[in-house]
Structure formats: structure tokens, C-alpha cells
Scaffold this motif. Structure first.
Motif, PDB file in Angstrom:
ATOM      1  N   LEU A 275       0.833  -1.207   0.000  1.00  0.00           N
ATOM      2  CA  LEU A 275       0.000   0.000   0.000  1.00  0.00           C
ATOM      3  C   LEU A 275       0.868   1.258   0.000  1.00  0.00           C
ATOM      4  CD1 LEU A 275      -2.788  -1.094   2.494  1.00  0.00           C
ATOM      5  CD2 LEU A 275      -2.978  -0.858   0.007  1.00  0.00           C
ATOM      6  N   MET A 276       1.980   1.218   0.726  1.00  0.00           N
ATOM      7  CA  MET A 276       2.882   2.366   0.751  1.00  0.00           C
ATOM      8  C   MET A 276       3.438   2.634  -0.651  1.00  0.00           C
ATOM      9  SD  MET A 276       5.947   3.021   3.514  1.00  0.00           S
ATOM     10  CE  MET A 276       6.507   1.358   3.351  1.00  0.00           C
ATOM     11  N   LYS A 277       3.810   1.596  -1.347  1.00  0.00           N
ATOM     12  CA  LYS A 277       4.343   1.757  -2.704  1.00  0.00           C
ATOM     13  C   LYS A 277       3.277   2.316  -3.652  1.00  0.00           C
ATOM     14  CE  LYS A 277       7.843  -1.797  -2.217  1.00  0.00           C
ATOM     15  NZ  LYS A 277       8.269  -3.129  -2.606  1.00  0.00           N
ATOM     16  N   ILE A 278       2.045   1.851  -3.524  1.00  0.00           N
ATOM     17  CA  ILE A 278       0.952   2.376  -4.355  1.00  0.00           C
ATOM     18  C   ILE A 278       0.744   3.858  -4.038  1.00  0.00           C
ATOM     19  CG2 ILE A 278      -1.535   2.250  -4.845  1.00  0.00           C
ATOM     20  CD1 ILE A 278      -1.279  -0.807  -4.201  1.00  0.00           C
ATOM     21  N   GLY A 279       0.751   4.198  -2.756  1.00  0.00           N
ATOM     22  CA  GLY A 279       0.590   5.592  -2.352  1.00  0.00           C
ATOM     23  C   GLY A 279       1.700   6.476  -2.892  1.00  0.00           C
ATOM     24  N   GLU A 280       2.917   5.992  -2.827  1.00  0.00           N
ATOM     25  CA  GLU A 280       4.044   6.768  -3.366  1.00  0.00           C
ATOM     26  C   GLU A 280       3.879   6.998  -4.863  1.00  0.00           C
ATOM     27  OE1 GLU A 280       8.141   6.015  -1.187  1.00  0.00           O
ATOM     28  OE2 GLU A 280       7.127   4.129  -1.644  1.00  0.00           O
ATOM     29  N   GLU A 281       3.434   5.974  -5.570  1.00  0.00           N
ATOM     30  CA  GLU A 281       3.239   6.102  -7.012  1.00  0.00           C
ATOM     31  C   GLU A 281       2.143   7.117  -7.334  1.00  0.00           C
ATOM     32  OE1 GLU A 281       2.025   3.251 -10.724  1.00  0.00           O
ATOM     33  OE2 GLU A 281       3.282   2.378  -9.153  1.00  0.00           O
ATOM     34  N   ALA A 282       1.174   7.255  -6.443  1.00  0.00           N
ATOM     35  CA  ALA A 282       0.060   8.187  -6.670  1.00  0.00           C
ATOM     36  C   ALA A 282       0.434   9.641  -6.376  1.00  0.00           C
ATOM     37  CB  ALA A 282      -1.143   7.783  -5.808  1.00  0.00           C
ATOM     38  N   MET A 283       1.540   9.868  -5.671  1.00  0.00           N
ATOM     39  CA  MET A 283       1.941  11.229  -5.315  1.00  0.00           C
ATOM     40  C   MET A 283       2.396  11.997  -6.555  1.00  0.00           C
ATOM     41  SD  MET A 283       1.732  11.638  -2.050  1.00  0.00           S
ATOM     42  CE  MET A 283       1.173  10.438  -0.886  1.00  0.00           C
ATOM     43  N   PRO A 284       1.845  13.181  -6.778  1.00  0.00           N
ATOM     44  CA  PRO A 284       2.305  13.988  -7.912  1.00  0.00           C
ATOM     45  C   PRO A 284       3.705  14.541  -7.633  1.00  0.00           C
ATOM     46  CG  PRO A 284       0.665  15.192  -6.644  1.00  0.00           C
ATOM     47  CD  PRO A 284       0.771  13.819  -6.038  1.00  0.00           C
ATOM     48  N   VAL A 285       4.592  14.412  -8.607  1.00  0.00           N
ATOM     49  CA  VAL A 285       5.958  14.894  -8.434  1.00  0.00           C
ATOM     50  C   VAL A 285       6.334  15.961  -9.461  1.00  0.00           C
ATOM     51  CG1 VAL A 285       6.813  12.817  -7.299  1.00  0.00           C
ATOM     52  CG2 VAL A 285       6.881  12.970  -9.788  1.00  0.00           C
TER      53      VAL A 285
ATOM     54  N   GLU B   7      -2.852  19.913  -3.354  1.00  0.00           N
ATOM     55  CA  GLU B   7      -2.654  19.192  -4.615  1.00  0.00           C
ATOM     56  C   GLU B   7      -2.314  17.723  -4.368  1.00  0.00           C
ATOM     57  OE1 GLU B   7       0.831  19.056  -7.993  1.00  0.00           O
ATOM     58  OE2 GLU B   7       0.354  20.999  -7.126  1.00  0.00           O
ATOM     59  N   VAL B   8      -1.420  17.468  -3.428  1.00  0.00           N
ATOM     60  CA  VAL B   8      -1.020  16.088  -3.130  1.00  0.00           C
ATOM     61  C   VAL B   8      -2.205  15.307  -2.572  1.00  0.00           C
ATOM     62  CG1 VAL B   8       0.425  14.661  -1.624  1.00  0.00           C
ATOM     63  CG2 VAL B   8       1.424  16.595  -2.855  1.00  0.00           C
ATOM     64  N   ARG B   9      -2.959  15.921  -1.665  1.00  0.00           N
ATOM     65  CA  ARG B   9      -4.118  15.233  -1.076  1.00  0.00           C
ATOM     66  C   ARG B   9      -5.208  14.941  -2.104  1.00  0.00           C
ATOM     67  NH1 ARG B   9      -4.769  18.723   4.474  1.00  0.00           N
ATOM     68  NH2 ARG B   9      -3.027  17.766   5.584  1.00  0.00           N
ATOM     69  N   ALA B  10      -5.274  15.740  -3.157  1.00  0.00           N
ATOM     70  CA  ALA B  10      -6.307  15.562  -4.179  1.00  0.00           C
ATOM     71  C   ALA B  10      -5.906  14.569  -5.266  1.00  0.00           C
ATOM     72  CB  ALA B  10      -6.645  16.913  -4.815  1.00  0.00           C
ATOM     73  N   ALA B  11      -4.665  14.107  -5.241  1.00  0.00           N
ATOM     74  CA  ALA B  11      -4.194  13.194  -6.282  1.00  0.00           C
ATOM     75  C   ALA B  11      -4.968  11.878  -6.214  1.00  0.00           C
ATOM     76  CB  ALA B  11      -2.702  12.934  -6.122  1.00  0.00           C
ATOM     77  N   PRO B  12      -5.536  11.453  -7.326  1.00  0.00           N
ATOM     78  CA  PRO B  12      -6.299  10.201  -7.309  1.00  0.00           C
ATOM     79  C   PRO B  12      -5.392   8.980  -7.195  1.00  0.00           C
ATOM     80  CG  PRO B  12      -6.177  11.085  -9.525  1.00  0.00           C
ATOM     81  CD  PRO B  12      -5.538  12.105  -8.621  1.00  0.00           C
ATOM     82  N   ILE B  13      -5.900   7.949  -6.561  1.00  0.00           N
ATOM     83  CA  ILE B  13      -5.146   6.709  -6.419  1.00  0.00           C
ATOM     84  C   ILE B  13      -5.591   5.658  -7.429  1.00  0.00           C
ATOM     85  CG2 ILE B  13      -4.705   7.112  -3.970  1.00  0.00           C
ATOM     86  CD1 ILE B  13      -6.846   4.932  -3.403  1.00  0.00           C
ATOM     87  N   ASP B  14      -6.609   5.976  -8.204  1.00  0.00           N
ATOM     88  CA  ASP B  14      -7.201   4.984  -9.103  1.00  0.00           C
ATOM     89  C   ASP B  14      -6.195   4.354 -10.065  1.00  0.00           C
ATOM     90  OD1 ASP B  14      -9.124   6.799  -7.993  1.00  0.00           O
ATOM     91  OD2 ASP B  14     -10.630   5.890  -9.284  1.00  0.00           O
ATOM     92  N   GLY B  15      -5.368   5.166 -10.717  1.00  0.00           N
ATOM     93  CA  GLY B  15      -4.415   4.642 -11.698  1.00  0.00           C
ATOM     94  C   GLY B  15      -3.392   3.703 -11.086  1.00  0.00           C
TER      95      GLY B  15
ATOM     96  N   LYS C 243      -3.184  -0.423 -11.584  1.00  0.00           N
ATOM     97  CA  LYS C 243      -1.944  -1.070 -12.027  1.00  0.00           C
ATOM     98  C   LYS C 243      -1.548  -2.181 -11.055  1.00  0.00           C
ATOM     99  CE  LYS C 243       2.907   0.002 -12.926  1.00  0.00           C
ATOM    100  NZ  LYS C 243       3.919   1.057 -12.832  1.00  0.00           N
ATOM    101  N   ALA C 244      -1.603  -1.890  -9.740  1.00  0.00           N
ATOM    102  CA  ALA C 244      -1.250  -2.891  -8.739  1.00  0.00           C
ATOM    103  C   ALA C 244      -2.205  -4.078  -8.753  1.00  0.00           C
ATOM    104  CB  ALA C 244      -1.225  -2.252  -7.353  1.00  0.00           C
ATOM    105  N   LEU C 245      -3.481  -3.802  -9.038  1.00  0.00           N
ATOM    106  CA  LEU C 245      -4.485  -4.867  -9.108  1.00  0.00           C
ATOM    107  C   LEU C 245      -4.467  -5.596 -10.447  1.00  0.00           C
ATOM    108  CD1 LEU C 245      -7.492  -2.944  -7.519  1.00  0.00           C
ATOM    109  CD2 LEU C 245      -6.227  -4.851  -6.477  1.00  0.00           C
ATOM    110  N   ASP C 246      -3.710  -5.040 -11.394  1.00  0.00           N
ATOM    111  CA  ASP C 246      -3.635  -5.578 -12.752  1.00  0.00           C
ATOM    112  C   ASP C 246      -5.034  -5.686 -13.372  1.00  0.00           C
ATOM    113  OD1 ASP C 246      -2.361  -6.503 -15.039  1.00  0.00           O
ATOM    114  OD2 ASP C 246      -2.442  -8.611 -14.406  1.00  0.00           O
ATOM    115  N   THR C 247      -5.753  -4.557 -13.316  1.00  0.00           N
ATOM    116  CA  THR C 247      -7.105  -4.510 -13.877  1.00  0.00           C
ATOM    117  C   THR C 247      -7.358  -3.148 -14.512  1.00  0.00           C
ATOM    118  OG1 THR C 247      -9.456  -4.843 -13.434  1.00  0.00           O
ATOM    119  CG2 THR C 247      -8.214  -3.702 -11.734  1.00  0.00           C
TER     120      THR C 247
END
Length: 157
Positions: free
Chosen positions: A13-23, A104-112, A116-120
Motif C-alpha cells: 500500500l505504501m508503494k501504491i501511495g508513493e506512485e500516486a503522489m504527484p511529483v 494538490e497532493v491530497r487531491a491526487a487520485p489513487i485509481d491509476g 496497475k497494482a491490481l492488474d485490472t
């Protein structure tokens, strides 16, 4: 589920969250997102604290905490000041107003990243998992009072 499974799930979950963070637009950083988030999580539970105390509680090296605090100060998420009792110590607290970058960071969607992590590519499956995560977050996350199923920071509605 056992403790090992829970720990491994947390890392995933931490890795998914990091990937969702806008950089975009933050430039090169000497401190990783994970370190910054560990410091932020610690600050949620301590209104005003020192860099050394954060390091002691989190297990992070003091240099990493200092770099994370510097990054957070740059975007206006924290304020720092010298400790009047010991000018060698830097006191840190969450900024009184939420800066634009934090919003901005709090509004970043986690869907993508979650898809990807769910492979769906099934939005219903992603929505189902988001709802489950929201229930867990509502029950376990400190400083996040909300009803299960309600909107959360970082989840697109």
C-alpha cells in the motif's frame, strides 16, 4: 492474516501511495517521498516537536528528518523555529494554513496506481478496493475522523 502478511500489505500500500503522489514541478529532491510521509505522519501526533525527537520516534537518521523537514518547509507545510530553551534545537510544527502543494497532493487520485497494482482496467473493481481501503482508513488512521465510505483526501470522487 498474520503479522507478516499485514506488514507486507502495508509495504504494498505504501508503494501504491508513493506512485500516486504527484511529483511534477518539484525538481530533484535529496529526500524520498516515503521519508517525507513518515515525518508528516509523526507530526500529526505531535503538535510541536524537535527534529531529534522525530528521528528518535521514527528511527530515521536525523539528517533524513532534517532534509524532509526542509522539503516540507519549502512548500509551506511546516514551520520551524529555534527552541528558546536550547537554540541548537529546531522545533517543527504543522503550518497553520494548508499550502497549495499539500492540497494538490491530497487531491491526487489513487485509481491509476491502484488499477496497475491490481492488474485490472475494471473501474468497478478499483472502486470496490478503494471503498474497502476507506473503511480500513476510517477505523485505523490517526487524525482522520470520518465515516466509513465517506470521501477521503487523495481519493477522486
Amino acid at each position: 492474516m498474520n503479522g507478516v502478511d499485514l506488514f507486507l500489505l502495508g509495504r504494498t500500500l505504501m508503494k501504491i501511495g508513493e506512485e500516486a503522489m504527484p511529483v511534477e514541478g518539484i525538481g530533484p529532491q535529496t529526500t524520498g517521498t516515503r521519508t517525507v510521509l513518515v515525518v508528516v505522519a509523526d507530526l500529526r501526533g505531535h503538535a510541536e516537536t524537535s527534529i531529534g525527537e522525530i528521528a528518535a520516534r521514527t528511527g530515521l537518521p536525523q539528517s533524513a528528518v532534517s532534509a524532509a523537514v526542509g522539503r516540507l518547509r519549502t512548500v509551506g507545510a511546516v514551520v520551524t523555529r529555534a527552541d528558546p530553551a536550547d537554540r541548537r534545537r529546531t522545533l517543527v510544527q504543522v503550518a497553520p494554513e494548508v499550502p497549495e502543494r499539500v492540497t494538490e497532493v491530497r487531491a491526487a487520485p489513487i485509481d491509476g496506481p491502484l488499477a496497475k497494482a491490481l492488474d485490472t482496467d475494471d473501474p468497478a473493481r478499483v472502486a470496490e478496493v478503494v471503498a474497502l481501503l476507506e473503511t480500513v482508513a476510517a477505523r485505523l488512521s490517526p487524525g482522520r475522523p470520518r465515516e466509513p465510505g465517506g470521501p477521503a483526501a487523495g481519493v477522486a470522487e
